[in-house]
Design an enzyme around this catalytic site. Sequence first.
Site: not given
Length: 762
Positions: A353, A356, A431
């Site tokens: 997670d 990025e 999300d």
Amino acid sequence: MIRVRLAPTGVFGRDHSWAVIESAAPAPRWRIREDPRALWVVVGDLRVRIGRDPCRIAFETPGGDRLAADTLSKGMSWDGAEVRCYKQLREGDHVFGLGERGGGLDKRGAVWLNWNHDAAEHEPWTDPLYQSHPFFFVLNNGTAYGIFFDNAHRSSFDMGKLAREYYSFGADGGELNYYIIPGPSPKDVLRRYGELVGTTPLPPSWALGYQQSRFSYSSAASVRRIARRLRAGRVPCDAIYLDIHYMDGFRCFTWNKQRFARPARLMRDLDKLGYRAVCIVDPGIRKEPGYRVYDEGLAGDHFCRNDGGAAYVGKVWPGETVFPDYTRSATRRWWGDVHRELVETGVAGIWNDMNEPADFTFSHGTVPMTVRHNNDGEPADHRACHNVYGMQMSRATFEGLRRMRPNERPFVLTRAGYAGVQRYAAVWTGDNLSSWEHLRMSIPMLLNMGLSGICFCGADVGGFRGRPSPELYARWLQLGVFYPLYRTHTAGGPQQDPAAFGGAHLRLNRRAVELRYRLSPYIYSQMRECEASGMPLLRPLLLEFPDHPEVHKCDDVFMFGDQLLVAPVVHEGAKTRTLTLPSGEWYAFEGGERYEGRREYEIRVGPATIPIFARAGAVIPMQDVLQHLDRRPPEQLTLRVFPGNGGGRYYNDDGVNYAYREGAFLLEEYGVARSARSLAVRLIRRTGHEEFGPRSYAVRFVGVPDAPARVLYDGKPIRPFAGTRGWRRADRGWRYDRRGRAVCITSRAWREGAVFDVQFRP
Ligand code: GLC
């Protein structure tokens, strides 16, 4: 496929790609022809015309169609570090692909950005999102070609927003380097794109079951509670996720000593109940001398530096953090090895997670552009490496797990990625919200990912932020049956799982999850196809019906594999569902009623209804409900056969390792034929090893309005059973199920070439 590279200075830079894989195929033969105005490169039956002045490139098919033609006025351009290419957009062109996107399926008429972004509160119109897939295809009148712009810098795709008559793609750095991918069908484009950047390897079978997650099950006790609750409610489930609270102060690769005192024991107990554990791992490493991962990383020079030369320090969950430089091969190796303890503890899968990478220091949400990366040996700043950071993290994880458990297929889930990430990880859409709009939005988003080579993907069932109503959650679980990755996840609040909404909803929810398990032989067979040919499991109608423009924009009805069509219920309080079926003949999956294609239907739906249709002549391999996906082949394989001329296939292997690549698998291919007086299914071919096959078969011909006169196996009549008693255990027999309008046959054996033939009275 043809590759175009532009060197504005006359000198090409390094030829390096994060996406493209080495090809085993020999380079094709090609020829060059010249005339005063143009050069022609001829490859197979494709011709590339390169105009001399101005320099303009176009591709011609044997039929004389000009594809991907540069615009006359612009062609290719550069300005400082920026590069761009302009191509003609024809009347009737529609654009698909570009990875993880909100909005409808057709991407024409808008500008799309590639810049991996922690889009925490995204809406349907938010762009960019977490992933970058600079690949798209143009479909016109049933014929398609694709373009892959292999540039990991921030890139943008103007798909006819600025002007109606052209589209353009470009980046703020890197090379103008793209591939033209001929069709003619969208499936051809996807298959070739898969050859270029790789496809989704077959996951371990358990990863195709239902998965339960929450931010967070924050103690061993809460993990045990959810594990027991699902089993007590008889809700099938294969995996439970541990979000960041399992760690000690959000330090990756540690356990919280109070709340998770004996993790190995927890893993063993979960295993006994038939669950695998998946643990989250973020890239942000707490900056703290004495913390092993930090010390090791510093000593091994594994962290990204700022331009001053010191490790760059940002902020994520643990506070001050440093970021491993996954663009460096030694760092990828180290990172993979750091997982050893988790692996030894018994953790089955890894969830990447915030890759990025997300950094809370700045409002732009990521690390500064001045941060330095190794960039596989040619140092560069963050602009060149941002979009591949997450992909290289999941690559490091995947390769590490493979080294440590060579006989098991890794399961890695990632939020960020670049083209080719499918080789290493499944992807989820980040999300989302607990709303009907987000439920609906997930469909085109995942369909579009499938059209971009990302086959193993899913959205958080029930929504991540907010609380779904019991109805919304139930409908979402019903839709999620068809997400390749079927996972509930939530940001906390009340419990969000199939057993959390009380009695009536438990029954409803269980039914949805059970359908997933009943379909698991079909799902697994189709996932094998994903690896072999790049065809996604969840696919838009346009892939199966490219000549049928009415269904191309359809983004709330989809194909599940090549045989089933699903029209999920996506509106609150719905009592009916309207849909147009594509051409052909269709059968209701449950009742077997017949439907004509190219017509609109309004069907009544109850709380448990999931409208599914099968193609005429489809064969759907299914099995009885299991509480979790077993490694063993199904005891009895049920083949649901629909009237018509068609067929299907069943693939199976041990579900765990890579031996299937050396032939340790079973593949059965069936053919279905219908005539005025008979309906027959033949086992056309059985390849591979019978040990992966079922102990017996249940062949269920559905949509049969009257009891047949007789049923033959291999030309010889087989015994009818009057009641239901004993027929399941018999060596071979059949019965007619009047209410279900089905002929049910059981058989221990099925010889290759043999036919089950249901014959009717004249
Ligand atoms: C991010 C992820 C989410 C996760 C949370 C805590 O928001 O997208 O899935 O639960 O971080 O780790």
